[in-house]
Design a protein around this motif. Structure first.
Motif, PDB file in Angstrom:
ATOM      1  N   HIS A 282       0.827  -1.202   0.000  1.00  0.00           N
ATOM      2  CA  HIS A 282       0.000   0.000   0.000  1.00  0.00           C
ATOM      3  C   HIS A 282       0.866   1.257   0.000  1.00  0.00           C
ATOM      4  CE1 HIS A 282      -4.098  -1.555   0.364  1.00  0.00           C
ATOM      5  NE2 HIS A 282      -3.622  -2.486   1.185  1.00  0.00           N
ATOM      6  N   ALA A 283       1.921   1.253   0.816  1.00  0.00           N
ATOM      7  CA  ALA A 283       2.810   2.417   0.865  1.00  0.00           C
ATOM      8  C   ALA A 283       3.494   2.640  -0.473  1.00  0.00           C
ATOM      9  CB  ALA A 283       3.841   2.218   1.978  1.00  0.00           C
ATOM     10  N   ARG A 285       2.361   1.722  -3.447  1.00  0.00           N
ATOM     11  CA  ARG A 285       1.363   2.218  -4.400  1.00  0.00           C
ATOM     12  C   ARG A 285       1.145   3.716  -4.212  1.00  0.00           C
ATOM     13  NH1 ARG A 285      -1.476  -2.397  -2.709  1.00  0.00           N
ATOM     14  NH2 ARG A 285      -1.419  -4.094  -4.219  1.00  0.00           N
ATOM     15  N   TRP A 286       1.113   4.138  -2.964  1.00  0.00           N
ATOM     16  CA  TRP A 286       0.907   5.546  -2.653  1.00  0.00           C
ATOM     17  C   TRP A 286       2.066   6.385  -3.189  1.00  0.00           C
ATOM     18  CZ3 TRP A 286       2.685   8.253   2.223  1.00  0.00           C
ATOM     19  CH2 TRP A 286       2.158   9.553   2.297  1.00  0.00           C
ATOM     20  N   LEU A 287       3.281   5.845  -3.130  1.00  0.00           N
ATOM     21  CA  LEU A 287       4.464   6.590  -3.564  1.00  0.00           C
ATOM     22  C   LEU A 287       4.696   6.510  -5.073  1.00  0.00           C
ATOM     23  CD1 LEU A 287       6.992   5.641  -0.723  1.00  0.00           C
ATOM     24  CD2 LEU A 287       5.889   7.864  -1.081  1.00  0.00           C
ATOM     25  N   SER A 290       0.240   2.076  -8.990  1.00  0.00           N
ATOM     26  CA  SER A 290      -0.207   0.687  -8.868  1.00  0.00           C
ATOM     27  C   SER A 290       0.280  -0.218  -9.987  1.00  0.00           C
ATOM     28  CB  SER A 290      -1.736   0.639  -8.822  1.00  0.00           C
ATOM     29  OG  SER A 290      -2.288   1.226  -9.995  1.00  0.00           O
ATOM     30  N   TYR A 339      -4.581   4.653   9.398  1.00  0.00           N
ATOM     31  CA  TYR A 339      -4.420   5.896   8.650  1.00  0.00           C
ATOM     32  C   TYR A 339      -4.722   5.682   7.164  1.00  0.00           C
ATOM     33  CZ  TYR A 339      -1.945   9.457   5.972  1.00  0.00           C
ATOM     34  OH  TYR A 339      -1.620  10.420   5.065  1.00  0.00           O
ATOM     35  N   LEU A 340      -4.190   4.615   6.601  1.00  0.00           N
ATOM     36  CA  LEU A 340      -4.441   4.336   5.186  1.00  0.00           C
ATOM     37  C   LEU A 340      -5.917   4.063   4.929  1.00  0.00           C
ATOM     38  CD1 LEU A 340      -1.428   2.021   4.202  1.00  0.00           C
ATOM     39  CD2 LEU A 340      -1.797   4.405   3.542  1.00  0.00           C
ATOM     40  N   ARG A 343      -7.800   7.319   5.115  1.00  0.00           N
ATOM     41  CA  ARG A 343      -7.458   8.130   3.939  1.00  0.00           C
ATOM     42  C   ARG A 343      -8.176   7.609   2.693  1.00  0.00           C
ATOM     43  NH1 ARG A 343      -3.571   8.294  -0.107  1.00  0.00           N
ATOM     44  NH2 ARG A 343      -2.841  10.382  -0.637  1.00  0.00           N
ATOM     45  N   ARG A 344      -8.320   6.286   2.621  1.00  0.00           N
ATOM     46  CA  ARG A 344      -8.994   5.678   1.474  1.00  0.00           C
ATOM     47  C   ARG A 344     -10.483   5.978   1.494  1.00  0.00           C
ATOM     48  NH1 ARG A 344      -7.637   1.304  -1.845  1.00  0.00           N
ATOM     49  NH2 ARG A 344      -9.399   0.225  -2.794  1.00  0.00           N
TER      50      ARG A 344
END
Length: 346
Positions: A282-283, A285-287, A290, A339-340, A343-344
């Motif tokens: 997930h981290a 993908r965020w950076l 995908s 947190y993720l 945020r999602r």
């Protein structure tokens, strides 16, 4: 989906590799016996120049015989769990899926505990006895992989929803079996078994075990990476991917087997290190997005960084005692996951 170039992927991987190198140097420095950065850099250069004989025996034991092998093992464990997690999330098209969801870690735990109970009753040599527990854990993981696969088959191929449900059922059964075996462990082995089940890199591994983990990681990760483009197409659905020419059955089998082997190898030498396979993808993908062509290699570096950092905290926070690495990864990972999630949903 934005086009990727080799230069773009390599640049991101080099940056993460540099960060991993910094984390490894800090991990080598910290511990019950502190080491200055100057002395560490000097002695690393000596070793690189084949001048290790100039080091004191105690110093060589602490840095190069205890800390460095443990750190290197942690890098491959973290990389394996993160790549497996990213692969299962793509295969099942479920952001909450990871290798532990399918019960592979529980199977490894049952196998390790069974090996621990059988070892005193078998005429094993000292060398093979040291391999018996990791071997039992790996065989337990393989057995779980096979069971979940047959539970998840539908009309001759893997069905993501059925596979996930089969994994949940298998986890429940194996957790109960694990508790039963745990109640039969003698007091002498009780603490060690509980510590291993929560994640532990402190147990010295035979060189052959470390080499098997490294070779297994590169082989399985390479197999998964060959399917990266197909995994991108499968995210929109299996039928759509089939219409675009993807051999869904072959890709599913390659990813499932390779990701399961990665998990089995990692758990067999480290126990259960939670949240790495769930959160690191997930981290990344965020950076970085995908696209699995960059997600898989960056997840490998991110998982290595996460496990080495967590292990460093685990062995230094209450030094000279140690905490289970799984406890640290869970304490840090759970708030990050919340947190993720928030945020999602925001």
């Amino acid at each position: 989906m934005r086009p990727l170039t080799i230069g773009y992927v390599l640049t991101r991987c080099v940056l993460l590799a540099l960060l991993l190198f910094v984390v490894i140097v800090v991990a080598l420095k910290l511990g019950a016996v502190p080491v200055s950065l100057y002395a560490l850099a000097r002695d690393l250069i000596r070793v690189a120049l084949h001048q290790a004989s100039e080091l004191s025996s105690d110093y060589r034991l602490i840095i190069f015989d205890i800390r460095l092998p443990r750190i290197l093992l942690g890098t491959f464990v973290g990389a394996s769990l993160a790549v497996a997690g990213a692969s299962f999330q793509a295969l099942l098209r479920n952001p909450l899926a990871d290798s532990y969801t399918l019960g592979v870690s529980n199977g490894a735990g049952v196998g390790a505990m069974a090996a621990l109970l059988l070892e005193p009753h078998l005429p094993l040599t000292a060398g093979f006895a040291a391999l018996f527990t990791p071997l039992g854990a790996f065989l337990g993981a393989l057995a779980t992989i096979a069971v979940v696969y047959f539970l998840g088959r539908r009309k001759g191929q893997i069905d993501s929803n059925t596979l996930l449900l089969g994994g949940v059922i298998t986890v429940s059964f194996l957790s109960a079996l694990q508790m039963f075996l745990f109640s039969t462990v003698s007091g002498r082995d009780l603490h060690g078994t509980a510590f291993w089940l929560m994640g532990d890199l402190s147990t010295a591994q035979q060189p052959i075990v470390s080499w098997v983990v490294r070779f297994g990681f590169f082989a399985a990760a390479a197999a998964i990476y060959t399917t990266a483009g197909d995994l991108n197409l499968m995210l929109s659905g299996e039928k759509e991917a089939m219409h675009l020419g993807v051999d869904v059955r072959r890709v599913s089998m390659v990813v499932y087997i390779a990701a399961s082997l990665l998990t089995g190898l990692a758990v067999s030498v480290s126990g259960a290190v939670g949240y790495v396979g769930l959160l690191v993808p997930h981290a990344m993908r965020w950076l970085f997005g995908s696209d699995h062509r960059i997600l898989i290699p960056t997840a490998a570096f991110g998982g290595a960084i996460a496990v080495v950092a967590a292990d460093t905290i685990a062995r230094t926070l209450v030094a000279p005692a140690e905490l289970p690495i799984g406890a640290i990864s869970t304490l840090v990972g759970a708030p990050f996951f919340i947190y993720l999630l928030r945020r999602r949903l925001a």
